[in-house]
Design a protein around this motif. Structure first.
Motif, short mmCIF file in Angstrom:
data_model
loop_
_atom_site.label_atom_id
_atom_site.label_comp_id
_atom_site.label_asym_id
_atom_site.label_seq_id
_atom_site.Cartn_x
_atom_site.Cartn_y
_atom_site.Cartn_z
N HIS A 36 -6.90 12.76 -12.80
CA HIS A 36 -6.37 13.90 -12.24
C HIS A 36 -4.67 14.04 -12.37
CE1 HIS A 36 -10.09 13.94 -10.26
NE2 HIS A 36 -10.00 12.91 -9.53
N TYR A 37 -4.17 12.96 -12.47
CA TYR A 37 -2.71 13.22 -12.95
C TYR A 37 -2.61 14.19 -14.14
CZ TYR A 37 1.50 12.24 -15.26
OH TYR A 37 2.89 12.23 -15.89
N ARG A 49 0.69 -1.04 -0.04
CA ARG A 49 -0.09 -0.05 -0.02
C ARG A 49 0.85 1.17 -0.10
NH1 ARG A 49 -5.29 0.09 0.42
NH2 ARG A 49 -6.07 1.96 0.33
N THR A 50 0.56 2.29 -0.76
CA THR A 50 1.44 3.51 -0.84
C THR A 50 0.98 4.08 0.38
OG1 THR A 50 -0.45 4.71 -2.29
CG2 THR A 50 1.32 3.44 -3.25
N ALA A 51 1.91 5.25 0.80
CA ALA A 51 1.81 5.88 2.08
C ALA A 51 1.09 7.13 1.80
CB ALA A 51 3.48 6.18 2.62
N HIS A 52 0.79 7.74 0.67
CA HIS A 52 0.09 9.09 0.59
C HIS A 52 -1.39 9.05 1.60
CE1 HIS A 52 -1.68 12.71 -0.56
NE2 HIS A 52 -0.61 13.07 -1.07
N PRO A 53 -1.55 9.83 2.60
CA PRO A 53 -2.72 9.62 3.40
C PRO A 53 -3.88 9.83 2.66
CG PRO A 53 -1.63 11.67 4.09
CD PRO A 53 -0.75 10.80 3.04
N ILE A 54 -4.07 10.55 1.55
CA ILE A 54 -5.43 10.77 0.94
C ILE A 54 -5.64 10.19 -0.24
CG2 ILE A 54 -6.62 12.64 -0.17
CD1 ILE A 54 -4.68 14.74 1.17
N ALA A 59 -0.41 14.51 -4.36
CA ALA A 59 -1.20 13.12 -4.72
C ALA A 59 -1.06 12.68 -6.09
CB ALA A 59 -2.78 13.15 -4.20
N PHE A 60 -0.99 13.78 -7.02
CA PHE A 60 -1.01 13.19 -8.33
C PHE A 60 0.10 13.77 -9.30
CE2 PHE A 60 -5.36 14.44 -6.92
CZ PHE A 60 -5.99 13.03 -6.88
N MET A 115 -2.78 18.48 -2.73
CA MET A 115 -3.65 17.67 -3.83
C MET A 115 -4.25 18.91 -4.74
SD MET A 115 -6.04 15.03 -2.20
CE MET A 115 -7.30 15.04 -3.65
N TYR A 116 -4.18 18.46 -6.16
CA TYR A 116 -4.58 19.53 -7.04
C TYR A 116 -6.13 19.31 -7.19
CZ TYR A 116 -3.73 22.03 -11.61
OH TYR A 116 -3.69 22.93 -12.40
N VAL A 117 -6.83 20.28 -6.46
CA VAL A 117 -8.19 20.21 -6.08
C VAL A 117 -9.21 21.00 -7.30
CG1 VAL A 117 -7.92 19.24 -3.69
CG2 VAL A 117 -8.17 21.83 -4.24
#
Length: 114
Positions: free
Chosen positions: A68-69, A10-15, A36-37, A102-104
């Motif tokens: 989103h990337y 599992r990757t570690a980014h919390p979101i 995130a992206f 994050m790019y929101v």
């Protein structure tokens, strides 16, 4: 259930934490990407290496996060970088204060164009 299988990481980014499997799973699980992206996130890895994604029992509108990337790479005008700071507990149980971004989507922008 996949999350209980030892061959998955599992990757570690919390979101945006992803289940990973394969030859680079350990490297991906150890990423310390704050974005995130971004290009140094698992999504950047997927683009760079032409990775495949598998979705199980997920509606199509819930499985297109890779978009989103692309939006971030193109710097679309309806999104912006938003920082999130909180306590983070790592895989060893150590808690630190960290900031991620994050790019929101900007307020007032509709989710889907008609």
């Amino acid at each position: 259930m996949l999350k209980n299988r030892l061959e998955f990481g599992r990757t570690a980014h919390p979101i945006y934490s992803l289940m990973v499997w394969g030859k680079d799973a350990k490297m991906l699980a150890n990423l310390n990407n704050i974005d995130a992206f971004g290009s140094y996130s698992p999504f950047g890895y997927m683009y760079k290496f032409g990775a495949k994604m598998a979705f199980f029992n997920v509606a199509i509108n819930m499985g297109i996060t890779f978009t989103h990337y692309v939006e971030e790479a193109l710097q679309v005008p309806y999104r912006y970088f938003k920082p999130f700071t909180a306590g983070y507990i790592d895989a060893n149980g150590v808690e630190t204060k960290r900031t991620y971004v994050m790019y929101v989507r900007a307020a007032g922008v509709k989710k889907y164009a008609k």
